[in-house]
Motif scaffolding. Structure first.
Motif, PDB file in Angstrom:
ATOM      1  N   ASN A 133     -34.039 -18.592 -16.798  1.00 16.04           N
ATOM      2  CA  ASN A 133     -34.412 -17.202 -17.064  1.00 16.04           C
ATOM      3  C   ASN A 133     -34.173 -16.434 -15.759  1.00 16.04           C
ATOM      4  N   ILE A 134     -33.024 -15.762 -15.658  1.00 24.02           N
ATOM      5  CA  ILE A 134     -32.610 -15.152 -14.395  1.00 24.02           C
ATOM      6  C   ILE A 134     -32.885 -13.646 -14.404  1.00 24.02           C
ATOM      7  N   LYS A 135     -33.643 -13.197 -13.402  1.00 22.48           N
ATOM      8  CA  LYS A 135     -33.910 -11.777 -13.205  1.00 22.48           C
ATOM      9  C   LYS A 135     -33.021 -11.260 -12.070  1.00 22.48           C
ATOM     10  N   GLU A 136     -32.590 -10.032 -12.180  1.00 21.37           N
ATOM     11  CA  GLU A 136     -31.682  -9.467 -11.189  1.00 21.37           C
ATOM     12  C   GLU A 136     -32.401  -8.576 -10.182  1.00 21.37           C
TER      13      GLU A 136
ATOM     14  N   GLY B 163     -38.106 -21.695 -19.672  1.00 21.80           N
ATOM     15  CA  GLY B 163     -37.320 -22.470 -18.716  1.00 21.80           C
ATOM     16  C   GLY B 163     -37.625 -22.095 -17.275  1.00 21.80           C
ATOM     17  N   LYS B 164     -36.627 -22.302 -16.422  1.00 22.95           N
ATOM     18  CA  LYS B 164     -36.766 -22.040 -14.990  1.00 22.95           C
ATOM     19  C   LYS B 164     -36.543 -20.559 -14.703  1.00 22.95           C
TER      20      LYS B 164
ATOM     21  N   ALA C 233     -42.700 -24.726 -22.693  1.00 20.73           N
ATOM     22  CA  ALA C 233     -41.502 -23.881 -22.650  1.00 20.73           C
ATOM     23  C   ALA C 233     -41.097 -23.547 -21.227  1.00 20.73           C
ATOM     24  N   GLY C 234     -41.908 -23.916 -20.252  1.00 23.88           N
ATOM     25  CA  GLY C 234     -41.612 -23.631 -18.850  1.00 23.88           C
ATOM     26  C   GLY C 234     -40.691 -24.671 -18.243  1.00 23.88           C
TER      27      GLY C 234
END
Length: 206
Positions: A178-181, A200-201, A21-22
């Motif tokens: 997968n975006i973190k702010e 994901g990424k 899943a990565g």
């Protein structure tokens, strides 16, 4: 997937991709699917993503409380495994080595289960990472295991980019982000890579 071992996966074979899943595992699993092989992904609590998003043929949840990893592998790969793309190492790699078929191929890309041990690149008593105890299955079954580092294949980058673009346009591969702010989210984002908390990424938008 295509250039590392003596031959890539092919139709009729069973492929297992760990940490599927990565960012790396999900791409390896999708590329393996393009060969016509049966592809099984291993991840933690992400069966829905593996089956419905990546369209894999089977999914194994190593965090499952209902079935052990061994039981799930026996169910998903009753006749063994022909090709492994491993990002995890440790017990998972041992279980796959035990089930490797004659002429099987194993690509070692990473060992995420060992990265937080504090023992990488160290020698001495009590300072070893967990290596594959079932390695003799390679000799017994005429299988092969080879390491993969992208820096050793930079000469293949142009053709790899063409392949990836072709598969992307045809809808055969995709990359989930997968975006973190914010910079304050960096420690949590980094930790998620080691605990199976990402899909994901993983990116941090600063």
């Amino acid at each position: 997937v295509f250039f590392v071992c003596s031959r890539p996966p092919r139709k009729g074979e069973t492929v297992v991709v760990t940490a599927s899943a990565g960012a790396v595992g999900s791409m390896a699993a999708q590329l393996a699917k393009t060969t016509g092989a049966k592809v099984i992904g291993i991840a933690g609590n992400k069966n829905d993503f593996l089956l419905n998003n990546l369209k894999l043929d089977g999914a194994i949840d190593y965090k499952s409380k209902d079935m052990t990893l061994e039981e799930q592998l026996d169910q998903a790969c009753p006749e063994g495994v022909d090709f492994v793309y491993d990002n995890v190492g440790g017990d998972t790699l041992d279980e796959l080595l035990y089930r490797i078929r004659p002429g099987g191929r194993i690509v070692i890309c990473g060992a995420i289960s060992q990265y937080d041990s504090g023992n990488l690149n160290k020698v001495g008593e009590g300072k070893k990472v967990q290596g594959p105890s079932n390695y003799l299955k390679l000799a017994e079954r005429g299988a092969e295991m080879k390491g993969f580092n992208v820096m050793q294949y930079m000469h293949k980058l142009p053709i790899a980019m063409i392949f990836l673009m072709w598969y992307y346009v045809r809808g055969k591969v995709k990359m989930t982000e997968n975006i973190k702010e914010g910079i304050r989210s960096f420690p949590t984002a980094l930790q998620s890579l080691f605990t199976g908390g990402n899909i994901g990424k993983t990116l941090v938008n600063v």
